[in-house]
Design a protein around this motif. Structure first.
Motif, PDB file in Angstrom:
ATOM      1  N   TYR A 143     -18.303  21.899 -17.568  1.00 27.00           N
ATOM      2  CA  TYR A 143     -18.134  20.511 -17.144  1.00 27.00           C
ATOM      3  C   TYR A 143     -18.477  19.535 -18.267  1.00 27.00           C
ATOM      4  O   TYR A 143     -18.001  18.391 -18.254  1.00 27.00           O
ATOM      5  N   LEU A 144     -19.268  19.975 -19.244  1.00 25.80           N
ATOM      6  CA  LEU A 144     -19.657  19.105 -20.350  1.00 25.80           C
ATOM      7  C   LEU A 144     -18.593  19.004 -21.425  1.00 25.80           C
ATOM      8  O   LEU A 144     -18.649  18.117 -22.270  1.00 25.80           O
ATOM      9  N   ILE A 145     -17.621  19.903 -21.416  1.00 25.66           N
ATOM     10  CA  ILE A 145     -16.591  19.911 -22.444  1.00 25.66           C
ATOM     11  C   ILE A 145     -15.531  18.864 -22.122  1.00 25.66           C
ATOM     12  O   ILE A 145     -15.167  18.653 -20.963  1.00 25.66           O
ATOM     13  N   ASN A 146     -15.028  18.229 -23.155  1.00 25.34           N
ATOM     14  CA  ASN A 146     -13.991  17.213 -22.990  1.00 25.34           C
ATOM     15  C   ASN A 146     -12.735  17.833 -22.395  1.00 25.34           C
ATOM     16  O   ASN A 146     -12.340  18.939 -22.746  1.00 25.34           O
ATOM     17  N   GLY A 147     -12.090  17.100 -21.491  1.00 27.05           N
ATOM     18  CA  GLY A 147     -10.905  17.617 -20.823  1.00 27.05           C
ATOM     19  C   GLY A 147      -9.758  17.900 -21.768  1.00 27.05           C
ATOM     20  O   GLY A 147      -8.987  18.852 -21.567  1.00 27.05           O
ATOM     21  N   VAL A 148      -9.600  17.092 -22.815  1.00 29.62           N
ATOM     22  CA  VAL A 148      -8.532  17.322 -23.792  1.00 29.62           C
ATOM     23  C   VAL A 148      -8.775  18.639 -24.527  1.00 29.62           C
ATOM     24  O   VAL A 148      -7.841  19.433 -24.739  1.00 29.62           O
ATOM     25  N   GLU A 260      -5.333  14.886 -16.621  1.00 28.65           N
ATOM     26  CA  GLU A 260      -5.456  15.239 -18.026  1.00 28.65           C
ATOM     27  C   GLU A 260      -5.085  16.685 -18.337  1.00 28.65           C
ATOM     28  O   GLU A 260      -4.375  16.960 -19.312  1.00 28.65           O
ATOM     29  N   ILE A 261      -5.513  17.657 -17.515  1.00 26.64           N
ATOM     30  CA  ILE A 261      -5.238  19.061 -17.835  1.00 26.64           C
ATOM     31  C   ILE A 261      -3.740  19.366 -17.771  1.00 26.64           C
ATOM     32  O   ILE A 261      -3.177  19.914 -18.732  1.00 26.64           O
TER      33      ILE A 261
END
Length: 322
Positions: A143-148, A260-261
């Motif tokens: 969850y901490l990782i950027n969606g891009v 975004e995903i």
């Protein structure tokens, strides 16, 4: 003579009291001192900045969006012709504009799966286990990782000859299937990525709610011979009902507003376009800002309606297990 003197003394003692009452009435709401006014105004002074930001960046844009939804504005020209409800009629009468909502069903099913997985791990890791802090970090880390970044990582994961195909070949399962090549497998793959990413958020919410339950309840249940399942059913589940209700609201609204995903991994191709991706394309690719604004208003109303219905069906009850 004595009675007259007593009456005079009582009248003399009552006079200062009347004067104090009169003075107090003069210092009432219309005669407050500057210090009292400042103390009463202090909370509102602290609210000025957040209210100004909220109005500027939330309510004003929403009001503009509603206004644009009744025009044919292209997002560039200064001319905005009023078209009435024509944009809303197009959304509900053109199947290609409203059909993308069916893609949200994949993400809705994935949301149910991630809530179940998060609740399971939150329940298990709320008890004393070895390396439980390590597992907590591993579950919350995605969850901490950027969606891009997640989109690009899983783009290589699902590509032909990528990580998934390599792992399957090591296990003896040869496949030449294009995971992002047809609508069914592409939407399933993208929904799986959302499960991997957002399970940690629900896990933290559930874990915090479970850890707030008094430990005496578990001790009493163990003395009565209650199993882990019985403890979950009669202690944990009733306690986290408000958090579970919140997670369901977030899951439904999130499944309708996915962006975004799928946008990073497929760009909305092969039947993976969501309602938000379609709205963005209408506004910035086809220059139909008025129609896109109407679509955004419709999405907002649907989310508000679903949230209202869910709150009516499952109202918040005060939890008191002690």
């Amino acid at each position: 003579m004595t009675r007259t003197t007593e009456v005079g003394e009582k009248t003399h003692r009552a006079a200062p009291a009347r004067r104090r009452t009169t003075a107090a009435s003069r210092t009432g709401p219309s005669h407050r001192s500057p210090g009292q006014l400042l103390r009463r105004a202090t909370p509102w002074l602290f609210l000025v900045a957040p209210l100004a930001l909220l109005i500027t960046f939330t309510y004003v844009p929403v009001a503009n969006m509603i206004y644009y939804s009744f025009t044919d504005w292209d997002g560039i020209s200064p001319d905005r012709n009023f078209t009435g409800s024509d944009n809303y009629v197009q959304i509900f009468t053109r199947p290609e504009l409203f059909r993308v909502f069916f893609v949200s069903l994949y993400y809705l099913a994935a949301s149910g799966l991630q809530i179940a997985v998060a609740l399971y791990f939150a329940t298990v890791l709320s008890f004393n286990l070895r390396f439980r802090n390590l597992f907590k970090g591993l579950l919350f880390f995605p969850y901490l990782i950027n969606g891009v970044a997640i989109g690009f990582v899983f783009l290589y994961f699902f590509q032909d000859g990528g990580t998934l195909d390599s792992v399957l070949s090591w296990m003896g399962a040869e496949t030449d299937h294009a995971w992002l090549g047809d609508p069914a497998s592409a939407n399933t793959s993208l929904a799986g990525v959302s499960v991997w990413r957002f399970t940690g958020l629900n896990f933290v919410l559930f874990l915090g709610a479970i850890q707030s339950i008094p430990g005496e309840l578990y001790e009493a249940a163990q003395l009565d011979g209650a199993t882990r399942w019985q403890q979950f059913r009669h202690i944990i589940a009733p306690s986290i009902k408000p958090i579970l209700s919140l997670s369901i609201i977030l899951a439904i609204s999130g499944s309708l507003a996915v962006f975004e995903i799928p946008y990073i991994m497929t760009g909305g191709a092969t039947g993976t376009s969501t309602f938000v991706i379609q709205t963005v394309k209408l506004a910035f690719q086809f220059n139909k800002t008025g129609l896109a604004s109407a679509a955004a208003v419709v999405l907002l109303l649907i989310i508000l309606l679903i949230t209202w219905v869910q709150r009516r069906l499952v109202p918040d009850d005060k939890v008191d297990l002690v």
